[in-house]
Structure formats: structure tokens, C-alpha cells
Design a protein around this motif. Structure first.
Motif, PDB file in Angstrom:
ATOM      1  N   LYS A 141       0.840  -1.191   0.000  1.00 62.18           N
ATOM      2  CA  LYS A 141       0.000   0.000   0.000  1.00 62.18           C
ATOM      3  C   LYS A 141       0.877   1.244   0.000  1.00 62.18           C
ATOM      4  O   LYS A 141       1.770   1.390   0.848  1.00 62.18           O
ATOM      5  N   ALA A 142       0.624   2.134  -0.935  1.00 59.49           N
ATOM      6  CA  ALA A 142       1.362   3.393  -1.022  1.00 59.49           C
ATOM      7  C   ALA A 142       0.842   4.377   0.017  1.00 59.49           C
ATOM      8  O   ALA A 142      -0.179   4.146   0.671  1.00 59.49           O
ATOM      9  N   ASP A 143       1.552   5.502   0.162  1.00 61.14           N
ATOM     10  CA  ASP A 143       1.149   6.511   1.144  1.00 61.14           C
ATOM     11  C   ASP A 143      -0.248   7.054   0.879  1.00 61.14           C
ATOM     12  O   ASP A 143      -0.957   7.452   1.808  1.00 61.14           O
ATOM     13  N   ASP A 144      -0.636   7.069  -0.404  1.00 63.15           N
ATOM     14  CA  ASP A 144      -1.965   7.592  -0.737  1.00 63.15           C
ATOM     15  C   ASP A 144      -3.061   6.529  -0.619  1.00 63.15           C
ATOM     16  O   ASP A 144      -4.215   6.773  -0.968  1.00 63.15           O
ATOM     17  N   GLY A 145      -2.686   5.326  -0.129  1.00 66.12           N
ATOM     18  CA  GLY A 145      -3.662   4.256   0.062  1.00 66.12           C
ATOM     19  C   GLY A 145      -3.834   3.343  -1.134  1.00 66.12           C
ATOM     20  O   GLY A 145      -4.568   2.351  -1.051  1.00 66.12           O
ATOM     21  N   THR A 146      -3.169   3.655  -2.226  1.00 67.80           N
ATOM     22  CA  THR A 146      -3.264   2.813  -3.415  1.00 67.80           C
ATOM     23  C   THR A 146      -2.589   1.470  -3.178  1.00 67.80           C
ATOM     24  O   THR A 146      -1.467   1.406  -2.663  1.00 67.80           O
ATOM     25  N   LYS A 147      -3.282   0.391  -3.556  1.00 66.10           N
ATOM     26  CA  LYS A 147      -2.741  -0.948  -3.385  1.00 66.10           C
ATOM     27  C   LYS A 147      -2.159  -1.457  -4.694  1.00 66.10           C
ATOM     28  O   LYS A 147      -2.737  -1.255  -5.764  1.00 66.10           O
TER      29      LYS A 147
END
Length: 428
Positions: A141-147
Motif C-alpha cells: 500500500k502506497a502513502d496515498d492508500g493505493t494498493k
């Protein structure tokens, strides 16, 4: 590790686990002392419940058999097999089993283990080479919540044992929202007219949901197992199952498809507003295809399935025939996912609280966390399917029951209530 050593280590671990489990007789209907008998007046409450389910339109009908000491103690039908035709339900009514097919497939696979055709520690890739190239999907999961899905090599190859205890990492695409499950859903796994060989190749192209052996994960493991059964026998799955299991038991109406027009009239149907079985694919036993879904494609009748249940109750024997030796039966019905196995459980651990899992069957290992505990006995074997069909083997009470119905939305509530009423009808 060879199969004999694997068997010893697994069995010893399971026995230690059971020995450590408290054997206290909990209140209510859990682990009733052996020798219980059924009270007919209390059994009548089951009929009141299931009759009400029919009259209120929740289900079209149901068929229930409770058998103890080799004889029926309750055997009743309710409603109709199809609200359109009004045809009555009988022991010859044909029901779609869905995941109860896995239990039949698993027993047939155990006969091949007994014959030395396959071994539990065999890698899947020994039989299907494309499984040597598997990757495991790991979500990040990236910092922006993207998986995103990262593909990594498996720590070890999945084995026959993993396929049979659902720890291979192979999953389904019609439940949950993980990225691997979404990849399954997007893969058009069920497109076209394919067979088990093609289906196994489709599965091999997809990432595993988790590392082999690390998580109980429901999915198409049994279908891959079935393909291996075909490879080692040189026969189709149905031919293997007929030779090893169905014909010896006299299960003449347990098949994948119903081609006889007269028998097609015997197929049970759910009520029209409850006809979505939510398994990601169409299940029409009256339309033959190449694919024999070992994980959920069989149909059966009460006449047939009662024989299968009695064989399990009798420890792998039926009417003088030995289908599974005591050693292999114990191997199948011992918990293989309990403490010390390295197998984790998540929200989708379908055996449920208080249950471990053997090789194709859930196994009751402890009371569970609910107070009072749900009914049953330690060592109970069970499974069910998306259509509502359900069976329980209670060897302590020398009893089994089989519930056949076709109701994807009402099944869990009905199964819980029927089981509770059955155990409440037992008296010492």
C-alpha cells in the motif's frame, strides 16, 4: 520427508493437540456423553421448523435424514422439489451439492494415496509442470492508500497436502476483495467449454493468494487435485470416482451431469427469488460440459449420500467393503491446520470456530469461543455447500445427519437451527 514420516509427524502433532484440549462436558448440547438416544417428541420440533420455512416461502423444500446405529431415527421431506412443477421431494430427488463435492473428491483422492499413486508431500509441479512457475501475490500500500500487487517466489512449492487441506494459496474470485481474488475474478476462468486439464493451466497462470502452507484459503485447490487424480490414473475424474468410491457404495445417481430426460425432472430447484448461488459460474447439471468441477459440480440424492455418510461414520467401511484403511481414514480425519501446523486462519476460515480441518473435512477439535458452545461432539466431521446441502458425522454418538435443500441465502441460518434442534432432541 516421505509420506510415512509425514503421516507420523502430523498425526503425533494432532494427538498432542487433542490431548491438550480440555475434555470437560460443557453445558447444553456440546459433547453429550456417548449413548444418547433421541426423544421423538423433541424431534418433532425439527418438522415444525422446516415446515414453517416452506409455508412462509423461504425455501421450496428440504429433505432430512438422521441415522443412528445404522437405522433411520428421523427421515422426513418438506415442501416440493420445484415450486413450478409442485413435484414432491423424495429420496430420488436430485440436489446440487456444490462444495460437498469436495468431500467426495477428497475421499477418492485418499484411495489413490492408499494405492501409492500419489503422496502427500509430492509437489503439485511433479504432475503439472506449469505449477513450477507459480508466484505469490503480496499486496503493498502506497502513502496515498493505493494498493499494488507484487509477485514474489513461493517459499516452497505447494504440495498434495496443501491441495487437500486448502493451504496451497489457490483461492476463489467470487468472495473477498484482495487483489489476488480480484485477479481471479478478472481472469475469465470459467469462459468457454474447457476440461480439468485446461482449467489447471488457467489456475497456474494466476498468483497464489499467500505462501503455501501459511493460511487456510478456500478455492480451487480440489480442482487441481482432481486433475492430478486424472493424470495418475489415466482416467477422467468421474471414472476414477466411480471405480474407487461411487460404484462400491452404490451411489448410482451421484454424477456431474444429469443427461437422462426423466431424471432431469427430478432436479430440485430453489424458490425463484433465491436462485443466485453466487459462486462465479453457472451450475446447470442438465447442460453437460467437458469440465467436471471437483470443487462443486456434483449432484446426488439422499439415497446416495446416506451411503457416503454411513461409510464415513463406519471409519471408511461400508457393508463389508473397506474403502479406506483405518490408517488412511485417521489421516484424513485428523486436524492438519491446528497449533503447530504453521497454518493461520482469517475471516474466511469457513470450518468455523471450534473446528480444525483434515484432508477434505472439517474436524471438531474444541468447544470454541461461544458460550454456551454450539452443539456437536469432539471429533465431529462436517461440510456443506453453497446450495444449503449439509452433513454431519458424529462418531461418538454413532450418528450422522444429512440435510438436502437448495437455498443459497437461507442455508446458514437453517443449518444452525436444524443442528441445534437435533442435539436438543438427544437424551442420556
Amino acid at each position: 520427508m516421505n509420506s510415512r514420516h509425514l503421516w507420523r509427524s502430523l498425526a503425533c502433532g494432532a494427538l498432542l493437540t487433542l490431548a491438550a484440549t480440555p475434555q470437560a462436558f460443557a453445558e447444553g448440547t456440546f459433547d453429550i456423553p456417548a449413548g444418547a438416544r433421541f426423544n421423538p417428541e423433541k424431534l418433532a420440533r425439527i418438522g415444525e421448523f422446516l415446515g414453517n420455512e416452506v409455508t412462509t416461502g423461504k425455501i421450496a423444500g428440504a429433505l432430512l435424514l438422521i441415522q443412528q446405529h445404522g437405522k433411520p431415527v428421523y427421515h422426513e421431506s418438506f415442501g416440493v422439489q420445484d415450486v413450478g412443477t409442485k413435484a414432491p421431494i423424495t429420496d430420488k430427488t436430485i440436489f446440487r451439492l456444490f462444495s460437498m463435492t469436495k468431500a467426495i473428491t477428497s475421499v477418492a483422492a485418499m484411495t489413490l494415496i492408499e494405492d501409492g499413486k500419489i503422496k502427500l508431500d509430492d509437489p503439485v509441479a511433479k504432475y503439472i509442470p506449469s505449477f513450477a512457475n507459480l508466484k505469490v501475490g503480496v499486496e503493498t500500500k502506497a502513502d496515498d492508500g493505493t494498493k499494488t500487487l507484487e509477485l514474489v517466489p513461493p517459499n516452497r512449492p505447494p504440495t498434495i497436502l496443501d491441495l487437500m487441506r486448502h493451504t496451497s494459496g489457490i483461492t476463489y474470485g467470487f468472495y473477498g476483495d484482495s487483489l489476488v481474488r480480484k485477479a481471479y475474478a478478472a481472469a475469465n476462468l470459467y469462459g468457454g467449454d474447457f476440461d480439468l486439464a485446461e482449467f489447471a493451466e488457467r489456475i497456474a497462470k494466476l498468483p497464489l493468494h499467500n505462501q503455501p502452507g501459511s493460511l487456510w484459503q478456500y478455492g480451487h485447490s480440489t480442482d487441481v487435485l482432481a486433475r492430478i487424480m486424472e493424470i495418475v490414473s489415466g482416467k477422467s475424474l468421474l471414472e476414477v470416482e466411480r471405480e474407487k468410491l461411487l460404484d462400491p457404495l452404490g451411489m448410482n445417481d451421484t454424477r456431474f451431469f444429469v443427461t437422462d430426460p426423466e431424471k432431469q425432472k427430478l432436479i430440485a430447484q430453489p424458490v425463484p427469488n433465491d436462485s443466485d448461488f453466487r459462486v462465479g459460474r453457472e451450475n446447470r447439471p442438465d447442460i453437460p460440459k467437458k469440465m467436471e468441477f471437483a470443487s462443486g459440480g456434483m449432484v446426488s440424492t439422499m439415497s446416495d449420500f446416506a451411503r457416503f455418510a454411513q461409510m464415513l461414520l463406519d471409519g471408511g467401511k461400508f457393508e463389508g467393503k473397506t474403502l479406506l484403511s483405518p490408517r488412511v481414514f485417521e489421516l484424513m480425519t485428523t486436524d492438519h491446520v491446528g497449533p503447530g501446523s504453521g497454518v493461520n486462519r482469517d475471516y474466511f476460515y469457513f470450518p468455523g470456530d471450534g473446528f480444525g480441518f483434515g484432508l477434505g473435512l472439517a474436524v471438531r477439535t474444541d468447544p470454541g469461543l461461544a458460550k454456551p458452545p454450539p452443539p456437536g461432539s469432539l471429533g465431529e466431521l462436517k461440510w456443506d455447500g453453497a446450495s444449503g446441502c449439509y452433513f454431519v458425522i458424529d462418531r461418538k454418538q454413532d450418528m450422522f445427519f444429512v440435510l438436502l435443500e437448495q437455498t443459497p441465502t437461507q442455508r446458514q441460518r437453517i443449518q444452525r437451527t436444524v443442528k441445534q434442534l437435533i442435539y436438543e432432541a438427544m437424551e442420556n
